[in-house]
Design a protein around this motif. Structure first.
Motif, short mmCIF file in Angstrom:
data_model
loop_
_atom_site.label_atom_id
_atom_site.label_comp_id
_atom_site.label_asym_id
_atom_site.label_seq_id
_atom_site.Cartn_x
_atom_site.Cartn_y
_atom_site.Cartn_z
N GLY A 31 0.73 3.78 -30.12
CA GLY A 31 0.81 4.78 -29.58
C GLY A 31 2.71 4.78 -29.92
O GLY A 31 3.10 4.69 -30.53
N TYR A 32 2.06 6.37 -30.95
CA TYR A 32 3.84 6.44 -31.74
C TYR A 32 4.12 8.84 -31.11
O TYR A 32 4.02 8.90 -32.53
CB TYR A 32 3.86 6.10 -33.42
CG TYR A 32 5.29 6.16 -34.07
CD1 TYR A 32 5.65 4.02 -33.57
CD2 TYR A 32 5.36 6.72 -34.94
CE1 TYR A 32 7.61 5.00 -34.27
CE2 TYR A 32 6.20 6.90 -35.62
CZ TYR A 32 6.80 5.61 -34.81
OH TYR A 32 8.62 5.19 -36.22
N GLY A 54 1.26 0.25 -32.91
CA GLY A 54 -1.16 -0.04 -32.80
C GLY A 54 -1.49 1.91 -33.21
O GLY A 54 -0.69 2.44 -31.53
N MET A 88 2.19 2.68 -25.10
CA MET A 88 3.06 4.30 -24.98
C MET A 88 1.43 5.96 -25.59
O MET A 88 2.30 6.15 -26.75
CB MET A 88 4.33 4.39 -25.89
CG MET A 88 5.12 2.88 -25.42
SD MET A 88 5.60 3.55 -23.95
CE MET A 88 6.10 1.77 -22.99
N ALA A 93 -5.38 8.27 -21.37
CA ALA A 93 -6.03 7.01 -22.65
C ALA A 93 -5.65 5.60 -21.83
O ALA A 93 -7.11 4.60 -22.75
CB ALA A 93 -6.00 7.08 -23.64
N HIS A 116 5.12 4.84 -17.71
CA HIS A 116 4.90 5.26 -16.33
C HIS A 116 3.46 4.85 -15.60
O HIS A 116 2.71 3.82 -16.29
CB HIS A 116 4.02 6.56 -16.48
CG HIS A 116 3.71 7.03 -16.00
ND1 HIS A 116 4.38 7.57 -15.02
CD2 HIS A 116 2.82 8.48 -15.42
CE1 HIS A 116 4.11 8.65 -13.14
NE2 HIS A 116 2.66 9.64 -14.17
N GLY A 140 13.78 10.42 -19.75
CA GLY A 140 14.43 11.40 -21.22
C GLY A 140 12.84 11.59 -21.78
O GLY A 140 12.08 11.06 -21.41
N ILE A 141 13.02 12.95 -22.37
CA ILE A 141 11.99 13.46 -23.50
C ILE A 141 12.56 12.60 -24.29
O ILE A 141 13.43 11.99 -24.48
CB ILE A 141 11.83 14.50 -23.59
CG1 ILE A 141 13.22 15.14 -24.04
CG2 ILE A 141 10.58 15.12 -22.35
CD1 ILE A 141 12.16 16.05 -25.17
N1 NAP Z 1 7.07 11.97 -22.91
C1 NAP Z 1 8.26 12.06 -21.85
O1 NAP Z 1 9.20 12.52 -22.54
C2 NAP Z 1 7.57 10.44 -21.36
C3 NAP Z 1 8.98 10.41 -20.42
C4 NAP Z 1 9.15 9.51 -19.80
C5 NAP Z 1 7.39 8.05 -19.43
N2 NAP Z 1 6.29 8.52 -20.28
C6 NAP Z 1 4.78 8.50 -20.59
O2 NAP Z 1 5.02 7.60 -21.69
C7 NAP Z 1 3.48 6.80 -22.31
C8 NAP Z 1 3.54 7.85 -23.27
O3 NAP Z 1 3.66 8.72 -23.21
P1 NAP Z 1 4.09 10.20 -24.61
O4 NAP Z 1 4.57 11.59 -24.07
O5 NAP Z 1 4.73 9.10 -25.29
O6 NAP Z 1 2.81 10.45 -25.25
P2 NAP Z 1 2.99 11.25 -26.86
O7 NAP Z 1 3.52 11.65 -27.21
O8 NAP Z 1 1.17 12.13 -26.45
O9 NAP Z 1 2.09 10.11 -27.96
C9 NAP Z 1 0.89 9.21 -27.44
C10 NAP Z 1 0.25 8.35 -28.60
O10 NAP Z 1 -0.77 7.76 -28.43
C11 NAP Z 1 -1.65 7.79 -29.42
N3 NAP Z 1 -3.10 7.54 -28.57
C12 NAP Z 1 -3.20 8.42 -27.88
N4 NAP Z 1 -4.46 6.75 -27.49
C13 NAP Z 1 -4.73 6.44 -28.51
C14 NAP Z 1 -5.35 4.95 -28.67
N5 NAP Z 1 -6.14 5.12 -27.78
N6 NAP Z 1 -4.90 3.86 -29.30
C15 NAP Z 1 -4.02 3.80 -29.80
N7 NAP Z 1 -3.18 4.96 -29.84
C16 NAP Z 1 -3.62 5.92 -29.24
C17 NAP Z 1 -1.32 9.00 -29.89
O11 NAP Z 1 -1.98 8.45 -31.35
P3 NAP Z 1 -2.23 10.53 -32.24
O12 NAP Z 1 -1.49 11.09 -32.65
O13 NAP Z 1 -3.61 9.66 -32.98
O14 NAP Z 1 -3.66 10.74 -30.57
C18 NAP Z 1 0.00 8.79 -29.82
O15 NAP Z 1 0.94 8.61 -31.41
C19 NAP Z 1 2.49 7.73 -21.16
O16 NAP Z 1 2.24 7.16 -20.14
C20 NAP Z 1 3.55 8.72 -20.27
O17 NAP Z 1 3.22 8.72 -18.98
C21 NAP Z 1 6.60 10.40 -21.37
#
Ligand code: NAP
Length: 339
Positions: A31-32, A54, A88, A93, A116, A140-141
């Motif tokens: 995830g990126y 990935g 990530m 998913a 998380h 943090g975000i």
């Molecule tokens: N956002 C926050 O500030 C924050 C804070 C603390 C913890 N978290 C945790 O961090 C984790 C990631 O959250 P996020 O907010 O960073 O997510 P996000 O911004 O929605 O990004 C998700 C990434 O995962 C990719 N992805 C989705 N399904 C996939 C798959 N099956 N195979 C490979 N890549 C895939 C997406 O690619 P596409 O672009 O192709 O969709 C995107 O690059 C979660 O567990 C969340 O709870 C987030």
């Protein structure tokens, strides 16, 4: 008043973390998005040289990761041969990603890292017993964590070990969290359950659910009582940020020392009436739904059905009166710049 707080959590700083551990590993960041990009960039700047990202074969984000200089593969290919797999991707998913791509590909004795605890706590991911399973959840975000890292600062991180198959999970997890920059601020050791349950409760009751409904209910109350919508918008919504910024910086008591006596006196009288017995009872229900897994079951059922409830509620939120007033004021502001 502090007798119910329990013992302070164990805290780790850079001096307790051995960065050489993570520097010697091949790390797959799956995830990126918000977290993934920041983790990958901070790890690289902390001296981790063997990183692969990935993403799905058709992901639009591939270009961004490649432009940042990372090797990009599918999740399964990235996990294959990696010592550390940082998951990530969005929480809904995780289940299918784990079953279909990561579980078959990860080498024995590797480590799975989550930002998380949800998918492990609620059994969406049931990690193989030969793997280390670690929580590194920076508070943090993603873009903000990156910005602070580049400025030589860090954010707090909640850290935990769910499974220590190799005997090295704790040291590896601390090394990973330090590479994110969190050892500059504080890495607090807790559990997947505590992080995840309190995170879900906090975002539903306060940060997202509670705040949006409180603001909207108060705004609509004023509008329905005949006050101008713009005035209601400023008083119930716009100024929220000013007060929250103060509270963030100074704590509730420190913030109240900076507001007018009128605001402070009114707050003491009215706060406990708005958040009274009915609200506390609702919080009990929310916490019970979180702990029992009922919330996550509903989340996943909606996800599996193509997210009809999420999408319908998202549409409805966008159609509320408060949005129209915000748009009206934004238009007034931009017109002033054009004049
Ligand atoms: N956002 C926050 O500030 C924050 C804070 C603390 C913890 N978290 C945790 O961090 C984790 C990631 O959250 P996020 O907010 O960073 O997510 P996000 O911004 O929605 O990004 C998700 C990434 O995962 C990719 N992805 C989705 N399904 C996939 C798959 N099956 N195979 C490979 N890549 C895939 C997406 O690619 P596409 O672009 O192709 O969709 C995107 O690059 C979660 O567990 C969340 O709870 C987030």
């Amino acid at each position: 008043m502090t007798q119910n707080l329990g013992a302070p959590l164990p805290v780790f700083h850079d001096r307790h973390c051995d960065l050489s551990i993570i520097r010697g590993k091949r790390v797959a960041v799956i995830g990126y998005g918000s977290q993934g990009r920041t983790h990958a960039l901070n790890l690289r700047d902390s001296g981790v040289s063997d990183i692969v990202v990935g993403l799905k074969a058709d992901s639009a984000t591939r270009q961004k990761a490649a432009a940042d200089g990372f090797e990009v593969r599918t999740a399964g290919e990235a996990a294959d041969g990696a010592d550390v797999v940082a998951v990530m991707v969005s929480d809904e998913a995780h289940r299918d990603l784990w079953r279909e791509e990561l579980a078959p590909a990860m080498k024995p004795g590797a480590a799975l890292i989550f930002a998380h605890g949800l998918s492990v706590r609620f059994g969406l991911v049931e990690p193989r017993t030969d793997l280390d399973v670690i929580l590194a959840s920076p508070k943090g975000i993603g873009p903000r964590i990156r910005e602070l890292f580049e400025a030589g600062e860090g954010v707090f991180c909640l850290f935990g070990v769910h499974q220590d198959a190799t005997g090295g999970a704790h040291a590896l997890g601390l090394s990973y969290a330090a590479a994110l920059g969190c050892g500059r601020k504080g890495i607090l050791e807790t559990t997947f359950a505590a992080e995840c349950e309190s995170d879900l409760f906090g975002e539903q009751v306060v940060l997202c659910g509670g705040t949006v409904e409180l603001v909207d209910a108060a705004f609509m109350k004023l509008v329905e009582a005949g006050y101008p919508a713009e005035v209601a918008w400023f008083e119930c919504f716009y100024e929220l940020k000013l007060v929250v910024d103060l509270m963030h910086r100074l704590g509730p008591a420190g913030a109240f020392a900076r507001i007018s006596n009128t605001a402070e006196f009114g707050a003491y009288l009215t706060g406990p009436r708005v958040i009274g017995e009915a609200s506390r009872a609702a919080m009990d229900t929310v916490l019970a739904e979180v702990r029992s897994g009922a919330f996550v079951k509903r989340l996943m059922a909606d996800h599996d059905a193509g997210a009809p409830e999420l999408l319908a509620r998202r549409r409805a939120l966008g159609q509320r009166e408060i949005e129209a007033v915000g748009a009206r004021l934004a238009e007034i502001g931009s017109r002033a710049r054009d004049d």
